[in-house]
Write an enzyme that holds these catalytic residues in place. Sequence first.
Site, mmCIF file in Angstrom:
data_model
loop_
_atom_site.group_PDB
_atom_site.id
_atom_site.type_symbol
_atom_site.label_atom_id
_atom_site.label_comp_id
_atom_site.label_asym_id
_atom_site.label_seq_id
_atom_site.Cartn_x
_atom_site.Cartn_y
_atom_site.Cartn_z
ATOM 1 N N HIS A 1 0.829 -1.210 0.000
ATOM 2 C CA HIS A 1 0.000 0.000 0.000
ATOM 3 C C HIS A 1 0.862 1.258 0.000
ATOM 4 C CE1 HIS A 1 -2.888 -2.854 2.217
ATOM 5 N NE2 HIS A 1 -3.434 -2.636 1.044
ATOM 6 N N LYS B 1 -15.655 -7.651 6.033
ATOM 7 C CA LYS B 1 -14.343 -8.313 6.050
ATOM 8 C C LYS B 1 -13.908 -8.685 7.466
ATOM 9 C CE LYS B 1 -11.327 -7.700 2.230
ATOM 10 N NZ LYS B 1 -10.130 -7.028 1.685
ATOM 11 N N ARG C 1 -2.803 -5.901 -8.930
ATOM 12 C CA ARG C 1 -1.664 -6.827 -8.855
ATOM 13 C C ARG C 1 -1.750 -7.948 -9.876
ATOM 14 N NH1 ARG C 1 -3.144 -8.334 -3.072
ATOM 15 N NH2 ARG C 1 -5.087 -8.043 -4.203
ATOM 16 N N SER D 1 -3.005 -7.935 2.809
ATOM 17 C CA SER D 1 -3.096 -7.775 4.262
ATOM 18 C C SER D 1 -3.407 -9.113 4.936
ATOM 19 C CB SER D 1 -4.163 -6.748 4.617
ATOM 20 O OG SER D 1 -3.794 -5.487 4.121
HETATM 21 N N1 COA Z 1 -0.279 -4.000 -2.131
HETATM 22 C C1 COA Z 1 -0.586 -4.923 -1.233
HETATM 23 N N2 COA Z 1 -1.812 -5.404 -1.040
HETATM 24 C C2 COA Z 1 -2.777 -4.886 -1.801
HETATM 25 C C3 COA Z 1 -2.538 -3.903 -2.758
HETATM 26 C C4 COA Z 1 -1.222 -3.463 -2.905
HETATM 27 N N3 COA Z 1 -0.896 -2.542 -3.795
HETATM 28 N N4 COA Z 1 -3.701 -3.604 -3.359
HETATM 29 C C5 COA Z 1 -4.626 -4.363 -2.794
HETATM 30 N N5 COA Z 1 -4.060 -5.132 -1.837
HETATM 31 C C6 COA Z 1 -4.728 -6.140 -1.018
HETATM 32 C C7 COA Z 1 -5.415 -5.561 0.175
HETATM 33 O O1 COA Z 1 -4.563 -5.534 1.307
HETATM 34 C C8 COA Z 1 -6.542 -6.535 0.367
HETATM 35 O O2 COA Z 1 -6.054 -7.632 1.073
HETATM 36 P P1 COA Z 1 -7.006 -8.551 1.942
HETATM 37 O O3 COA Z 1 -8.155 -8.967 1.088
HETATM 38 O O4 COA Z 1 -6.110 -9.624 2.323
HETATM 39 O O5 COA Z 1 -7.454 -7.671 3.080
HETATM 40 C C9 COA Z 1 -6.876 -7.016 -1.042
HETATM 41 O O6 COA Z 1 -5.728 -6.740 -1.800
HETATM 42 C C10 COA Z 1 -8.034 -6.343 -1.634
HETATM 43 O O7 COA Z 1 -7.808 -4.967 -1.577
HETATM 44 P P2 COA Z 1 -8.824 -3.924 -2.158
HETATM 45 O O8 COA Z 1 -9.205 -4.297 -3.529
HETATM 46 O O9 COA Z 1 -8.265 -2.571 -1.912
HETATM 47 O O10 COA Z 1 -10.103 -4.182 -1.348
HETATM 48 P P3 COA Z 1 -10.406 -3.763 0.079
HETATM 49 O O11 COA Z 1 -11.301 -4.811 0.598
HETATM 50 O O12 COA Z 1 -9.201 -3.475 0.876
HETATM 51 O O13 COA Z 1 -11.216 -2.386 -0.101
HETATM 52 C C11 COA Z 1 -13.037 -0.999 -0.780
HETATM 53 C C12 COA Z 1 -12.297 -2.311 -0.973
HETATM 54 C C13 COA Z 1 -13.494 -0.807 0.667
HETATM 55 C C14 COA Z 1 -12.165 0.153 -1.163
HETATM 56 C C15 COA Z 1 -14.229 -1.085 -1.754
HETATM 57 O O14 COA Z 1 -14.933 -2.272 -1.489
HETATM 58 C C16 COA Z 1 -15.141 0.104 -1.645
HETATM 59 O O15 COA Z 1 -14.881 1.127 -2.220
HETATM 60 N N6 COA Z 1 -16.228 -0.073 -0.891
HETATM 61 C C17 COA Z 1 -17.191 0.991 -0.650
HETATM 62 C C18 COA Z 1 -18.574 0.580 -1.103
HETATM 63 C C19 COA Z 1 -18.816 0.966 -2.539
HETATM 64 O O16 COA Z 1 -18.703 2.098 -2.934
HETATM 65 N N7 COA Z 1 -19.195 -0.048 -3.326
HETATM 66 C C20 COA Z 1 -19.503 0.139 -4.717
HETATM 67 C C21 COA Z 1 -18.276 -0.017 -5.567
HETATM 68 S S1 COA Z 1 -18.675 0.039 -7.276
#
Ligand code: COA
Length: 165
Positions: free
Chosen positions: A19, A43, A94, A132
Amino acid sequence: MPGVTAAYSGTFDPVTFGHTDIIARAAVMFERLIVAVGLNPSKNPRFSIDERVALIEATVEEAGLHNVSVKPFDGLIVDFARENNVSVLVRGVRTVTDVDYEKQMAIMNRDLFPQLDTVMLAPSPEYAHLSSSLVRELTGLGAPVEKYVPKPVLPELLARFGRQS
Ligand code: COA
């Protein structure tokens, strides 16, 4: 992009070097970057929203990124964008699976709020395998994790799993 406020959204449970790689790179692209920390109760995060925000704030401060702030959000990311004058959403991609999923979200978010565009950044190769949940699993199983999380996060992460710094 002068004058542009971007948001980098995620759950950050906890924030990792994957991140911070994206945060540092996005911080030089935009005038202001807000790290938007989603409550994301589905989550079942290991760290509370306040803890996740505090860990990112400490990490950003340590890195000296003065145009980066951190804010929690609940609900739709487009509402957060509207309320905070955000016109670009930054996401890390990724894998091919990430790209497909992010494309769907980007299109839906633009449908909900046409002034919001999504910029996808590929991670630096050394962090392409990080997530994560993987970091949490490794910590719980006693593996070394200092390669994966920023300094302010390490003691909190180890303590959360009953390990000593
Ligand atoms: N480096 C390391 N890990 C990364 C990464 C990076 N560059 N990018 C993503 N990851 C990991 C995250 O740590 C996460 O790991 P985990 O699943 O083990 O916790 C995983 O990849 C998924 O990350 P991400 O895609 O960012 O999802 P998230 O669950 O962390 O967050 C939200 C998603 C909350 C941002 C998204 O669901 C959201 O915007 N929700 C709001 C509701 C909404 O508007 N919904 C309609 C959308 S159209």
